[in-house]
Scaffold this motif. Structure first.
Motif, PDB file in Angstrom:
ATOM      1  N   VAL A 799       6.513  24.284 -50.069  1.00  0.00           N
ATOM      2  CA  VAL A 799       5.406  23.648 -49.167  1.00  0.00           C
ATOM      3  C   VAL A 799       4.282  22.833 -50.104  1.00  0.00           C
ATOM      4  CG1 VAL A 799       4.045  23.500 -47.174  1.00  0.00           C
ATOM      5  CG2 VAL A 799       6.282  25.093 -47.218  1.00  0.00           C
ATOM      6  N   GLN A 800       4.212  21.804 -49.611  1.00  0.00           N
ATOM      7  CA  GLN A 800       2.864  21.167 -50.426  1.00  0.00           C
ATOM      8  C   GLN A 800       1.724  21.078 -49.324  1.00  0.00           C
ATOM      9  OE1 GLN A 800       2.411  19.308 -53.402  1.00  0.00           O
ATOM     10  NE2 GLN A 800       0.325  19.642 -52.483  1.00  0.00           N
ATOM     11  N   TYR A 801       0.523  21.660 -49.631  1.00  0.00           N
ATOM     12  CA  TYR A 801      -0.766  21.758 -48.900  1.00  0.00           C
ATOM     13  C   TYR A 801      -1.303  20.276 -48.972  1.00  0.00           C
ATOM     14  CZ  TYR A 801       0.176  26.662 -47.650  1.00  0.00           C
ATOM     15  OH  TYR A 801       0.951  27.720 -47.482  1.00  0.00           O
ATOM     16  N   CYS A 806      -4.955  27.588 -54.485  1.00  0.00           N
ATOM     17  CA  CYS A 806      -4.309  28.225 -55.202  1.00  0.00           C
ATOM     18  C   CYS A 806      -4.707  29.811 -55.060  1.00  0.00           C
ATOM     19  CB  CYS A 806      -4.579  28.034 -56.895  1.00  0.00           C
ATOM     20  SG  CYS A 806      -3.724  28.965 -57.934  1.00  0.00           S
ATOM     21  N   PHE A 807      -3.556  30.642 -54.734  1.00  0.00           N
ATOM     22  CA  PHE A 807      -3.681  31.952 -54.540  1.00  0.00           C
ATOM     23  C   PHE A 807      -3.573  32.742 -55.897  1.00  0.00           C
ATOM     24  CE2 PHE A 807      -2.066  30.584 -50.492  1.00  0.00           C
ATOM     25  CZ  PHE A 807      -2.754  31.255 -49.720  1.00  0.00           C
ATOM     26  N   GLY A 808      -4.740  32.403 -56.757  1.00  0.00           N
ATOM     27  CA  GLY A 808      -4.697  32.962 -58.140  1.00  0.00           C
ATOM     28  C   GLY A 808      -3.534  32.806 -58.889  1.00  0.00           C
ATOM     29  N   PRO A 809      -2.882  33.741 -59.405  1.00  0.00           N
ATOM     30  CA  PRO A 809      -1.536  33.575 -59.925  1.00  0.00           C
ATOM     31  C   PRO A 809      -0.400  32.508 -58.883  1.00  0.00           C
ATOM     32  CG  PRO A 809      -1.856  35.833 -60.217  1.00  0.00           C
ATOM     33  CD  PRO A 809      -2.977  35.199 -59.231  1.00  0.00           C
ATOM     34  N   ASN A 810      -0.743  32.566 -57.748  1.00  0.00           N
ATOM     35  CA  ASN A 810      -0.313  31.637 -56.600  1.00  0.00           C
ATOM     36  C   ASN A 810       1.399  31.784 -56.938  1.00  0.00           C
ATOM     37  OD1 ASN A 810      -1.010  29.494 -54.834  1.00  0.00           O
ATOM     38  ND2 ASN A 810       0.056  28.127 -55.966  1.00  0.00           N
ATOM     39  N   GLY A 816      -1.495  23.776 -54.866  1.00  0.00           N
ATOM     40  CA  GLY A 816      -1.310  23.057 -53.763  1.00  0.00           C
ATOM     41  C   GLY A 816       0.231  23.382 -53.102  1.00  0.00           C
ATOM     42  N   VAL A 817       0.908  24.293 -53.854  1.00  0.00           N
ATOM     43  CA  VAL A 817       2.490  24.422 -53.384  1.00  0.00           C
ATOM     44  C   VAL A 817       2.535  26.016 -53.089  1.00  0.00           C
ATOM     45  CG1 VAL A 817       4.798  24.376 -54.177  1.00  0.00           C
ATOM     46  CG2 VAL A 817       3.339  22.119 -54.582  1.00  0.00           C
ATOM     47  N   ASN A 818       3.203  26.132 -52.322  1.00  0.00           N
ATOM     48  CA  ASN A 818       3.576  27.797 -51.860  1.00  0.00           C
ATOM     49  C   ASN A 818       4.888  27.833 -51.093  1.00  0.00           C
ATOM     50  OD1 ASN A 818       3.099  30.647 -52.021  1.00  0.00           O
ATOM     51  ND2 ASN A 818       1.097  29.928 -52.752  1.00  0.00           N
ATOM     52  N   HIS A 858      -0.953  19.410 -39.475  1.00  0.00           N
ATOM     53  CA  HIS A 858      -1.857  19.911 -40.164  1.00  0.00           C
ATOM     54  C   HIS A 858      -1.808  19.556 -41.384  1.00  0.00           C
ATOM     55  CE1 HIS A 858      -3.676  22.357 -37.120  1.00  0.00           C
ATOM     56  NE2 HIS A 858      -2.537  22.708 -36.687  1.00  0.00           N
ATOM     57  N   GLY A 859      -0.892  18.852 -41.959  1.00  0.00           N
ATOM     58  CA  GLY A 859      -0.674  18.112 -43.264  1.00  0.00           C
ATOM     59  C   GLY A 859       0.253  18.830 -44.263  1.00  0.00           C
ATOM     60  N   LEU A 860       1.154  19.873 -43.593  1.00  0.00           N
ATOM     61  CA  LEU A 860       2.082  20.396 -44.716  1.00  0.00           C
ATOM     62  C   LEU A 860       3.171  19.947 -44.761  1.00  0.00           C
ATOM     63  CD1 LEU A 860      -0.538  22.802 -44.196  1.00  0.00           C
ATOM     64  CD2 LEU A 860       1.283  24.482 -44.467  1.00  0.00           C
TER      65      LEU A 860
END
Length: 893
Positions: A799-801, A806-810, A816-818, A858-860
């Motif tokens: 998913v693109q935010y 970035c959640f650190g190591p993400n 921007g992606v998770n 919400h733009g995801l």
């Protein structure tokens, strides 16, 4: 006894020290060296928290004991006036500061503290005992109540009534407590150097200020020198550095010469009272054996004009200077160096955003210094012990007899640790836990690969609206490397061993804090990643109840952090029955499976478009179709496909076949519903065509089939196959337990299983196929990427935010992606739609479509396609397409 159980002394501690390989059995000791049962010689640099101040088996202590034996002195002869006890009391009175005179001997520091509390209360007739935060005074109830650490107290309903706590070294708080409680304070107890609290030294003038206030208010001033006394700080007593003259002083540890348990509560005549004298006693106090040892200790410290104590001061300054040099050499590693004499604390910076979820997790769990201690012991053959009160500080507290050469050896090892931390080659610190005890000779620089937490930038006035938490774990060994690049040096088996080691903990821990994510609609959410220390093998093959309980504790942790909703990642939803076993805990839960389904299907069809596959002519396959995500994916695929194969688990043939047949009925029923709504695509278009064909036939059989089809009755797999046989057409829907045989017939595949092992090999895919692998761990084996350049394999559900957060190591993804499962949790928090969502094995397609609308608001959105841990371009896909055409052409020649 042929074998000895090693859990009989303290099974809880045994578990911890075994985990970090600190559970050595030492069979011999001399000076500052220990020998374990395997013959290893270990340099001891902890001296049993200062109790073994003269090294192991010091000759002068044995001489004192030999003298007791030769004289045949009585050991326990109370009530009387034992000679050795009198000698020791007199010698202590000569050496102690001020008019400390009367000695109440005991066996430990905590007993001495208990005596001091009773003495203060009986002398003053007052109630309150004041202590400081982060202090440690012992573990019996009174001493525990004075100890400044809630975690020690809570399980035992401490503190008992009558105890107050103020911040250490805070003079304003000191003044305030004496103002508020005035003549109600019986005693004030303080460590001149906090030992267990992380080696914090009282700042200049602080002890004198306490003494002044105590004298003015008639409060008993108690100095706890259990760890700092007996020469440890370069003075016989640490309070001598400030010229303090306490009313009561407690000594222990080194007083027994490292051989016998011994303590003493010394008091001045002005605080001694008859109630205490007549009512406080101990069977083992005043015994000649321990007191003869205590006397020999004082003689050893005082000989040659206290030369050993002076040398201790010099060594302490040397050690403090050298560790401070390490702090300067490796910026950002050591936060603070503090100490006095041979009592030095080396505090590391917090690890909550250090580029490694593992390091953040282990610190939050209180295991960081235990990890370092295990490394030093097993790799460097140096013994340190972790703090109980401070999880980021190393305690350097060797015997007073340590040599400069031995200190240099330890400093060299500490330099190695600091270098590893500085260059963030964290995996080196864990190698001993996978049975690699080699000294690291090469430290790689991973700072460039380390990623920091990036949150949305908020404008003035913007603030967090809601909060979320998300449960994470390592689905596959490769994920360890994605989240911590230094582990690239580990083999696959070593990664499995590492995950297995982490799983011994069975407690959730905080991995990452995301301060802010801002949606396109302007909503701001804050969140936390909470790790559960299990890999896929542990989750799928371990004790379900135990693992589910750990996940439930993670949900509770999220609730305690203030989360409005908690999401489940990877296999945590599987082992909790789609989240059902962790609902009802005071915070809503989502499995994340609905948005995962949506993103996986969108990714598959995007890949199909780029590979020139028309869905209406495609043959779809769903691996893991009996799971919640697989079932929902199959239903969504049926919206566009009219040829599908559903794959179940061959290891559970009966249940898989039953669940596949049930899913088949659901697919046909869903097609019927869409057909009647006029949504003619995929399976509904196929069914509409069947209805039209049958309606033109006049036979009794055709009329019976038509009745069922028009009314949506009995749309089972068997019935639909019967209709197809009647019409002499191919079946639109197949079920299979044989991937190698049937998956090659499919050119659009979604893999969603919960298998801990790979299911799809290089021979299982037809040329030109598109696979969306949403399984965690992956279903597609790594060799497929290397061997098949003619198939498109996508990592599903990314998913693109709106912002490049970035959640650190993400979790291994670009900024921007998770993952979609995490994104479902974030979306629900953004919307404020905080209720149990996507729970159970049957996901609602209504929820899936609802989340599609939330994502737009919400733009995801679906991120770029990813293959082989990298995002691929249209040119990459075009090359795969051309390779498939070339291969097909070659096969047709």
């Amino acid at each position: 006894m042929s074998t000895l159980r090693k859990d009989l002394l303290n099974p809880s501690i045994k578990k911890v020290i075994s985990s970090f390989k600190l559970d050595k059995t030492y069979v011999a000791a001399e000076g500052v060296y220990l020998t374990d049962e395997e013959g290893n010689t270990i340099l001891d640099f902890i001296a049993q928290y200062g109790a073994v101040s003269f090294g192991y088996n010091p000759a002068f202590v044995w001489e004192a004991l030999d003298n007791v034996r030769k004289k045949k002195l009585p050991s326990l002869v109370q009530p009387s006036l034992p000679g050795e006890a009198l000698k020791l009391a007199n010698r202590l009175a000569e050496l102690a500061p001020g008019d400390l005179t009367y000695c109440t001997f005991c066996q430990s520091g905590t007993e001495g503290v208990e005596a001091s509390i009773k003495l203060a209360r009986s002398t003053t007739g007052r109630e309150f005992i004041v202590s400081t935060s982060n202090s440690f005074h012992g573990k019996t109830l009174g001493a525990l109540s004075a100890t400044g650490k809630d975690s020690y107290q809570t399980p035992f309903r401490a503190p008992a009534p009558g105890f107050l706590r103020i911040p250490f070294n805070d003079e304003d708080a000191l003044e305030k407590v004496f103002q508020e409680y005035k003549d109600r304070i019986a005693g004030f107890i303080i460590e001149p150097v906090q030992g267990e609290g992380g080696i914090h030294v009282a700042k200049p003038g602080y002890l004198a200020h306490i003494q002044k206030l105590c004298n003015e208010s008639g409060t008993v001033f108690i100095v706890d020198e259990v760890q700092s006394g007996m020469g440890r700080t370069g003075k016989l007593f640490a309070c001598e550095h400030e010229g303090i003259k306490p009313d009561v002083m407690v000594l222990a540890k080194a007083l027994g010469g490292g051989m016998l348990p011994m303590g003493v509560c010394m008091s001045s005549p002005r605080v001694w009272n008859e109630d205490f004298g007549m009512l406080h006693s101990s069977t083992f106090a005043n015994n000649d054996i321990t007191c003869s040892v205590g006397l020999s200790v004082l003689e050893r410290l005082c000989e040659d004009d206290k030369l050993l104590i002076k040398e201790t001061g010099d060594k302490g300054r040397y050690l403090l200077e050298k560790v401070t040099n390490l702090q300067e050499k490796y910026p950002g590693v050591i936060k603070e160096v503090r100490g006095l004499g041979l009592m030095v604390g080396m505090e590391f910076y917090p690890l909550e955003d250090c580029g490694s979820y593992d390091m953040s997790f282990i610190e939050e769990q209180g295991g960081f210094t235990a990890l370092l201690a295990g490394f030093l012991l097993n790799v460097c053959k140096i013994r340190l012990a972790p703090f109980l009160n401070n999880s980021t500080t190393l305690r350097l507290e060797p015997a007073l007899t340590i040599s400069y050469e031995e200190m240099d050896r330890v400093l060299e090892a500490l330099d190695l640790i600091c270098k590893i931390m500085y260059y963030q080659d964290y995996a080196l610190l864990y190698r001993y836990l996978v049975d690699d005890y080699r000294m690291p000779h090469k430290i790689s620089d991973y700072r460039g690969a380390t990623r920091k937490i990036k949150s949305s930038i908020l404008q003035e006035g913007e603030q967090v609206d809601r909060r979320f938490a998300f449960i994470v774990h390592y689905p596959a060994p490769e994920d360890v490397i994605l989240n911590n690049h230094s582990f690239v040096s580990y083999s696959r088996n070593e990664l499995y061993d590492f995950i297995a080691w982490e799983s011994q903990n069975k407690e959730p821990g905080l991995c990452c804090h995301m301060p802010a994510i801002k949606s396109k609609a302007g909503v701001v959410v804050e969140g936390w990643l909470i790790g559960v220390p299990f890999g896929a093998r542990e989750i799928m093959q371990g004790n379900n109840e135990e693992i589910a309980e750990c996940i439930a504790s993670g949900v509770d942790k999220g609730k305690d952090l203030g989360a409005d909703i908690v999401g489940l990642g990877a296999l945590t939803s599987v082992v909790t029955r789609g989240g059902r076993s962790v609902t009802g805990r005071g915070v809503p839960v989502t499995s994340g499976n609905s948005f995962t389904t949506l993103m996986a299907v969108e990714a598959l069809f995007m890949g199909a478009e780029k590979m020139n596959i028309e869905p209406i002519a495609a043959s779809g396959g769903v691996v893991g179709a009996t799971g919640s995500i697989g079932r929902a994916c199959a239903l969504m695929l049926s919206e566009r496909l009219c040829q599908m194969t559903l794959f179940g688990n061959p290891e559970h043939q009966v249940s898989s076949k039953n669940r596949l047949r049930s899913l088949s009925t659901d697919i046909f029923t869903y097609a019927y519903e869409r057909m009647h709504r006029g949504e003619m695509d995929g399976m509904s278009a196929w069914m509409d065509g069947i209805v039209k064909r049958v309606s033109k036939m006049e036979t009794a059989g055709a009329k019976r089939y038509l009745s069922h089809l028009e009314n949506g009755e009995n749309l089972s797999l068997d019935f639909m196959h019967e209709v197809c046989d009647f019409l002499k057409i191919d079946y639109p829907l197949q079920t299979s337990l044989d991937i190698p045989r049937d998956l090659p017939d499919c050119n659009l595949v979604i893999a969603t299983s919960n298998s801990p092992e790979y299911l799809i090999s290089a021979d299982d895919l037809q040329s030109g196929a598109v696979v969306c692998d949403v399984a965690r761990p992956a279903d597609v084996a790594p060799e497929v990427y290397a061997q098949r350049d003619d198939v498109l394999i996508l990592e599903g559900g990314l998913v693109q935010y709106p912002d490049n957060i970035c959640f650190g190591p993400n979790l291994g993804y670009r900024d921007g992606v998770n993952l979609a499962c995490l994104s479902e949790t974030v979306l629900l928090a953004m919307e404020g739609d905080c209720q149990d969502t996507s729970i159970g094995n049957k996901l609602s397609l209504e929820t899936v479509h609802h989340l599609r609308e939330l994502a737009r608001r919400h733009g995801l959105s679906l991120a770029g396609l990813k293959m082989g841990n990298r995002e691929i371009t249209d040119a990459d896909i075009d090359e795969i397409y051309r390779n498939s055409l070339d291969l097909k052409k070659a096969e047709n020649l």
